[in-house]
Design a protein around this motif. Structure first.
Motif, PDB file in Angstrom:
ATOM      1  N   GLU A 101       0.914  -1.266  -0.021  1.00  0.00           N
ATOM      2  CA  GLU A 101      -0.245  -0.023   0.020  1.00  0.00           C
ATOM      3  C   GLU A 101       0.916   1.276   0.091  1.00  0.00           C
ATOM      4  O   GLU A 101       0.490   2.140  -0.891  1.00  0.00           O
ATOM      5  CB  GLU A 101      -0.794  -0.117   1.269  1.00  0.00           C
ATOM      6  N   GLU A 102       2.137   1.242   0.803  1.00  0.00           N
ATOM      7  CA  GLU A 102       2.799   2.569   0.972  1.00  0.00           C
ATOM      8  C   GLU A 102       3.589   2.810  -0.778  1.00  0.00           C
ATOM      9  O   GLU A 102       3.753   3.599  -0.962  1.00  0.00           O
ATOM     10  CB  GLU A 102       3.799   2.216   1.984  1.00  0.00           C
ATOM     11  N   ALA A 103       3.960   1.436  -0.974  1.00  0.00           N
ATOM     12  CA  ALA A 103       4.568   1.592  -2.523  1.00  0.00           C
ATOM     13  C   ALA A 103       3.538   2.198  -3.354  1.00  0.00           C
ATOM     14  O   ALA A 103       4.026   2.732  -4.499  1.00  0.00           O
ATOM     15  CB  ALA A 103       5.071   0.372  -2.843  1.00  0.00           C
ATOM     16  N   GLY A 104       2.437   1.681  -3.136  1.00  0.00           N
ATOM     17  CA  GLY A 104       1.520   2.163  -4.305  1.00  0.00           C
ATOM     18  C   GLY A 104       1.187   3.500  -4.143  1.00  0.00           C
ATOM     19  O   GLY A 104       0.937   4.358  -5.147  1.00  0.00           O
ATOM     20  N   ARG A 105       1.142   4.256  -2.976  1.00  0.00           N
ATOM     21  CA  ARG A 105       0.824   5.576  -2.643  1.00  0.00           C
ATOM     22  C   ARG A 105       2.186   6.146  -3.237  1.00  0.00           C
ATOM     23  O   ARG A 105       1.870   7.265  -3.951  1.00  0.00           O
ATOM     24  CB  ARG A 105       0.784   5.832  -1.362  1.00  0.00           C
ATOM     25  N   VAL A 106       3.487   5.987  -3.190  1.00  0.00           N
ATOM     26  CA  VAL A 106       4.557   6.312  -3.824  1.00  0.00           C
ATOM     27  C   VAL A 106       4.512   6.598  -5.353  1.00  0.00           C
ATOM     28  O   VAL A 106       4.929   7.543  -5.681  1.00  0.00           O
ATOM     29  CB  VAL A 106       5.860   5.747  -3.066  1.00  0.00           C
ATOM     30  N   SER A 107       4.183   5.402  -5.798  1.00  0.00           N
ATOM     31  CA  SER A 107       4.086   5.205  -7.187  1.00  0.00           C
ATOM     32  C   SER A 107       3.129   6.131  -7.760  1.00  0.00           C
ATOM     33  O   SER A 107       3.261   6.740  -8.873  1.00  0.00           O
ATOM     34  CB  SER A 107       3.593   3.635  -7.819  1.00  0.00           C
ATOM     35  N   GLU A 108       1.816   6.212  -7.087  1.00  0.00           N
ATOM     36  CA  GLU A 108       0.735   7.357  -7.557  1.00  0.00           C
ATOM     37  C   GLU A 108       1.348   8.616  -7.632  1.00  0.00           C
ATOM     38  O   GLU A 108       1.162   9.706  -8.460  1.00  0.00           O
ATOM     39  CB  GLU A 108      -0.336   7.117  -6.780  1.00  0.00           C
ATOM     40  N   ALA A 109       2.106   8.915  -6.427  1.00  0.00           N
ATOM     41  CA  ALA A 109       2.767  10.324  -6.422  1.00  0.00           C
ATOM     42  C   ALA A 109       3.767  10.672  -7.158  1.00  0.00           C
ATOM     43  O   ALA A 109       3.845  11.731  -7.755  1.00  0.00           O
ATOM     44  CB  ALA A 109       3.209  10.267  -4.844  1.00  0.00           C
ATOM     45  N   VAL A 110       4.529   9.653  -7.645  1.00  0.00           N
ATOM     46  CA  VAL A 110       5.624   9.932  -8.678  1.00  0.00           C
ATOM     47  C   VAL A 110       4.900   9.987 -10.074  1.00  0.00           C
ATOM     48  O   VAL A 110       5.512  10.648 -10.746  1.00  0.00           O
ATOM     49  CB  VAL A 110       6.550   8.740  -8.868  1.00  0.00           C
ATOM     50  N   GLU A 111       3.816   9.237 -10.468  1.00  0.00           N
ATOM     51  CA  GLU A 111       3.223   9.596 -11.760  1.00  0.00           C
ATOM     52  C   GLU A 111       2.620  10.897 -11.875  1.00  0.00           C
ATOM     53  O   GLU A 111       2.563  11.443 -12.949  1.00  0.00           O
ATOM     54  CB  GLU A 111       2.222   8.442 -11.813  1.00  0.00           C
ATOM     55  N   SER A 112       1.992  11.387 -10.688  1.00  0.00           N
ATOM     56  CA  SER A 112       1.412  12.686 -10.644  1.00  0.00           C
ATOM     57  C   SER A 112       2.474  13.753 -10.873  1.00  0.00           C
ATOM     58  O   SER A 112       2.329  14.696 -11.637  1.00  0.00           O
ATOM     59  CB  SER A 112       0.707  12.840  -9.218  1.00  0.00           C
ATOM     60  N   ALA A 113       3.745  13.369 -10.117  1.00  0.00           N
ATOM     61  CA  ALA A 113       4.730  14.349 -10.277  1.00  0.00           C
ATOM     62  C   ALA A 113       5.357  14.308 -11.761  1.00  0.00           C
ATOM     63  O   ALA A 113       5.673  15.380 -12.163  1.00  0.00           O
ATOM     64  CB  ALA A 113       5.913  14.174  -9.310  1.00  0.00           C
ATOM     65  N   TYR A 114       5.361  13.220 -12.468  1.00  0.00           N
ATOM     66  CA  TYR A 114       5.810  12.967 -13.733  1.00  0.00           C
ATOM     67  C   TYR A 114       4.919  13.798 -14.664  1.00  0.00           C
ATOM     68  O   TYR A 114       5.536  14.454 -15.607  1.00  0.00           O
ATOM     69  CB  TYR A 114       6.020  11.581 -14.106  1.00  0.00           C
ATOM     70  N   ARG A 115       3.735  13.673 -14.512  1.00  0.00           N
ATOM     71  CA  ARG A 115       2.864  14.543 -15.297  1.00  0.00           C
ATOM     72  C   ARG A 115       2.939  16.002 -15.321  1.00  0.00           C
ATOM     73  O   ARG A 115       2.540  16.570 -16.078  1.00  0.00           O
ATOM     74  CB  ARG A 115       1.403  13.956 -14.878  1.00  0.00           C
ATOM     75  N   GLY A 116       3.230  16.257 -13.813  1.00  0.00           N
ATOM     76  CA  GLY A 116       3.432  17.752 -13.811  1.00  0.00           C
ATOM     77  C   GLY A 116       4.751  18.361 -14.020  1.00  0.00           C
ATOM     78  O   GLY A 116       5.177  19.571 -13.769  1.00  0.00           O
ATOM     79  N   GLY A 117       5.583  17.316 -14.842  1.00  0.00           N
ATOM     80  CA  GLY A 117       6.935  17.935 -14.952  1.00  0.00           C
ATOM     81  C   GLY A 117       8.029  17.937 -14.034  1.00  0.00           C
ATOM     82  O   GLY A 117       8.962  18.342 -14.014  1.00  0.00           O
ATOM     83  N   ARG A 118       7.770  17.199 -12.696  1.00  0.00           N
ATOM     84  CA  ARG A 118       8.563  17.515 -11.530  1.00  0.00           C
ATOM     85  C   ARG A 118       9.215  16.073 -11.253  1.00  0.00           C
ATOM     86  O   ARG A 118      10.063  16.204 -10.367  1.00  0.00           O
ATOM     87  CB  ARG A 118       7.563  17.884 -10.226  1.00  0.00           C
ATOM     88  N   SER A 119       9.117  15.084 -12.202  1.00  0.00           N
ATOM     89  CA  SER A 119       9.837  13.964 -11.888  1.00  0.00           C
ATOM     90  C   SER A 119      10.079  13.299 -13.235  1.00  0.00           C
ATOM     91  O   SER A 119       9.578  13.744 -14.380  1.00  0.00           O
ATOM     92  CB  SER A 119       8.838  13.091 -11.195  1.00  0.00           C
ATOM     93  N   SER A 120      11.153  12.359 -13.292  1.00  0.00           N
ATOM     94  CA  SER A 120      11.422  11.524 -14.623  1.00  0.00           C
ATOM     95  C   SER A 120      11.010  10.321 -14.653  1.00  0.00           C
ATOM     96  O   SER A 120      10.393   9.913 -13.884  1.00  0.00           O
ATOM     97  CB  SER A 120      12.995  11.380 -14.398  1.00  0.00           C
ATOM     98  N   GLN A 121      10.875   9.803 -16.019  1.00  0.00           N
ATOM     99  CA  GLN A 121      10.279   8.852 -16.361  1.00  0.00           C
ATOM    100  C   GLN A 121      11.196   7.601 -15.497  1.00  0.00           C
ATOM    101  O   GLN A 121      10.393   6.444 -15.399  1.00  0.00           O
ATOM    102  CB  GLN A 121      10.468   8.367 -17.784  1.00  0.00           C
ATOM    103  N   ALA A 122      12.365   7.702 -15.508  1.00  0.00           N
ATOM    104  CA  ALA A 122      13.305   6.656 -14.561  1.00  0.00           C
ATOM    105  C   ALA A 122      12.620   6.437 -13.225  1.00  0.00           C
ATOM    106  O   ALA A 122      12.494   5.310 -12.490  1.00  0.00           O
ATOM    107  CB  ALA A 122      14.782   6.933 -14.426  1.00  0.00           C
ATOM    108  N   ASP A 123      12.137   7.601 -12.427  1.00  0.00           N
ATOM    109  CA  ASP A 123      11.705   7.315 -11.213  1.00  0.00           C
ATOM    110  C   ASP A 123      10.325   6.575 -11.419  1.00  0.00           C
ATOM    111  O   ASP A 123      10.030   5.840 -10.511  1.00  0.00           O
ATOM    112  CB  ASP A 123      11.319   8.907 -10.580  1.00  0.00           C
ATOM    113  N   VAL A 124       9.498   7.034 -12.173  1.00  0.00           N
ATOM    114  CA  VAL A 124       8.217   6.292 -12.358  1.00  0.00           C
ATOM    115  C   VAL A 124       8.473   4.802 -12.706  1.00  0.00           C
ATOM    116  O   VAL A 124       7.738   4.021 -12.197  1.00  0.00           O
ATOM    117  CB  VAL A 124       7.493   6.764 -13.804  1.00  0.00           C
ATOM    118  N   LEU A 125       9.359   4.625 -13.327  1.00  0.00           N
ATOM    119  CA  LEU A 125       9.761   3.027 -13.779  1.00  0.00           C
ATOM    120  C   LEU A 125      10.229   2.282 -12.245  1.00  0.00           C
ATOM    121  O   LEU A 125      10.064   1.122 -12.103  1.00  0.00           O
ATOM    122  CB  LEU A 125      10.670   2.795 -14.853  1.00  0.00           C
ATOM    123  N   ALA A 126      10.860   3.158 -11.696  1.00  0.00           N
ATOM    124  CA  ALA A 126      11.771   2.481 -10.302  1.00  0.00           C
ATOM    125  C   ALA A 126      10.340   2.238  -9.472  1.00  0.00           C
ATOM    126  O   ALA A 126      10.541   1.283  -8.650  1.00  0.00           O
ATOM    127  CB  ALA A 126      12.658   3.417  -9.871  1.00  0.00           C
TER     128      ALA A 126
END
Length: 466
Positions: free
Chosen positions: A181-206
């Motif tokens: 559950e915690e990893a899922g929340r982190v993944s959703e936050a990273v995807e949201s940041a990626y869509r906002g241009g605040r994170s990279s695709q590598a972070d999403v894949l990780a």
């Protein structure tokens, strides 16, 4: 509905009855419904948690093996009663000296030698011999009781192991589920940041890879949990579906190391060997008593034709043990040697069990120390590392992959601690149920060699066959 016209004084009773019966029917229906609900509630299975003690009680009540040993004990005691009685008398009906040729052939009364006889024969076995045979079956009953104690100890240890296996599998599943559950929340936050241009695709894949690894572990743990449930159900039946209660403390055991040598003597396997030795000695006592032959007495009444007098015969049968040195003495010596064999095997088994218990105690204590180290050092260090990596990530001094790796290390550390605790619980169960409580504290058995039987080491040298 329209009301009927009144007809004198009969109308009020009719209306009163119409108001009375619907109310009474409603009361009866409510009472029946409440009784039905109460019976259904009573029929519902208890939702109390399944504690370890409850599981052990259920396993003993359900065990067919223990019931089989109870039947074996009862059978041996029944045989002990039978062996203590005299042999059954023998009734014999016969026609003796019936002619089959000549003018008197097939006649029962013409020839003076033809007799119709009734005889009764009884073998008289000495009381000491009967007591020895009864005692032999009593020793067999004791051996069956000792075997039951051994099987009960193994049943308790196996049931406790299955209970702990399921408990720790559930703990692992809960830990991984929370991490998922915690990893899922982190993944959703990273995807949201990626869509906002605040994170990279590598972070999403990780982040996705971290979730996938936890899912893979969950599949493995769920399979282990299903196997643990099946194993527990094998011992206690449908009760295995209940939720588990609080586990007992596994940091202390009934075995005391300074009394280990004495407590090993109460080990169920040693008790079985003691019972087998006593049974072998009882067999030897039976062989010694068999050196005294049983005499058989018979009485026969013979009736002849009316012209001849009736006759009575009295007889005795005595077995001739003319070669006791090569038969009865050899059998006695063989049974004494069998008892000596069991005694030596028991001593070797005692040494082996003493070593095994010492090894179990050493491993159990070592794991307790390791668990204390995990609680005091390893888990706090892993948690602090996660906090440090998260602070560095927020300050753009560490990548997200480093944070995910630190979180994975925390999960691995906690899982490893659960595995160690699970193994410690399994060793604790082996130690705790090694010796049944009804045998703990019993005094060691006296020297089993009876005074009426010589020890095998004192047997004279056997004469050689000619």
């Amino acid at each position: 509905m329209h009301s009927l016209p009144s007809q004198g004084g009969s109308t009020p009773p009719v209306r009163s009855a119409r108001r009375y019966w619907p109310r009474r029917i409603r009361l009866i229906a409510a009472a029946v419904l409440s009784l039905g609900i109460a019976s259904l509630a009573a029929a519902q299975p208890s939702s109390s948690p399944l504690t370890l003690d409850a599981a052990l009680d259920a396993a003993q009540a359900r065990s067919a093996t223990l019931q089989a040993q109870d039947a074996a004990t009862r059978a041996a005691r029944e045989m002990a009663v039978s062996a203590g009685r005299l042999p059954d008398p023998v009734l014999r009906l016969s026609v003796d000296n019936l002619p089959i040729e000549g003018p008197m052939r097939y006649s029962l009364t013409d020839d003076f030698m033809t007799m119709r006889s009734v005889s009764l024969m009884q073998t008289f076995t000495g009381s000491e011999k009967r007591q020895a045979r009864a005692a032999r079956y009593e020793r067999e009953a004791e051996a069956a009781t000792a075997m039951r104690s051994m099987q009960k100890a193994r049943l308790l240890a196996q049931t406790a192991g299955a209970w702990f296996d399921r408990y720790y599998q559930e703990q692992m599943q809960g830990l991984l589920q929370r991490q998922r559950e915690e990893a899922g929340r982190v993944s959703e936050a990273v995807e949201s940041a990626y869509r906002g241009g605040r994170s990279s695709q590598a972070d999403v894949l990780a982040a996705h890879a971290a979730v996938a690894r936890i899912d893979d572990r969950l599949h493995e743990v769920r399979a282990g949990l299903a196997a643990a449930r099946a194993q527990l159900q094998r011992w206690i039946g449908d009760s295995a579906e209940q939720a588990l209660g609080v586990p007992p403390r596994i940091d202390q055991t009934r075995l005391a190391e300074h009394q280990l040598g004495h407590e090993i003597d109460q080990h169920p396997d040693i008790a079985v060997m003691n019972a087998r030795e006593r049974m072998a000695l009882a067999d030897a006592e039976v062989a010694r008593q068999d050196k005294s032959a049983d005499w058989s007495w018979s009485l026969m009444y013979s009736k002849r034709g009316s012209r001849f007098g009736d006759m009575v015969s009295l007889g005795v049968s005595i077995p001739l043990q003319w070669d006791q040195a090569r038969k009865q003495d050899r059998e006695l010596s063989a049974r004494l040697q069998k008892a000596e064999q069991i005694r030596l095997e028991r001593e070797e088994m005692r040494r082996e069990h003493l070593f095994e218990v010492q090894r179990l105690l050493a491993n159990w204590r070592s794991n307790l120390t390791r668990l204390a180290d995990y609680d005091k050092t390893l888990i706090p260090l892993a948690t602090e590392r996660v906090q440090a990596m998260e602070a560095a990530f927020r300050g753009d001094k560490a990548p997200l992959a480093a944070v995910i790796e630190a979180q994975r290390m925390v999960t691995d550390t906690r899982l490893e601690r659960l595995r160690i605790e699970k193994q410690t619980a399994a060793w604790w169960a082996e130690l705790e149920y090694l010796i049944p409580q009804e045998q703990a504290g019993q005094a060691p058995l006296p020297d089993p060699w009876p005074k009426t039987l010589p020890s095998p080491s004192n047997q004279p040298a056997q004469e050689q066959e000619p």
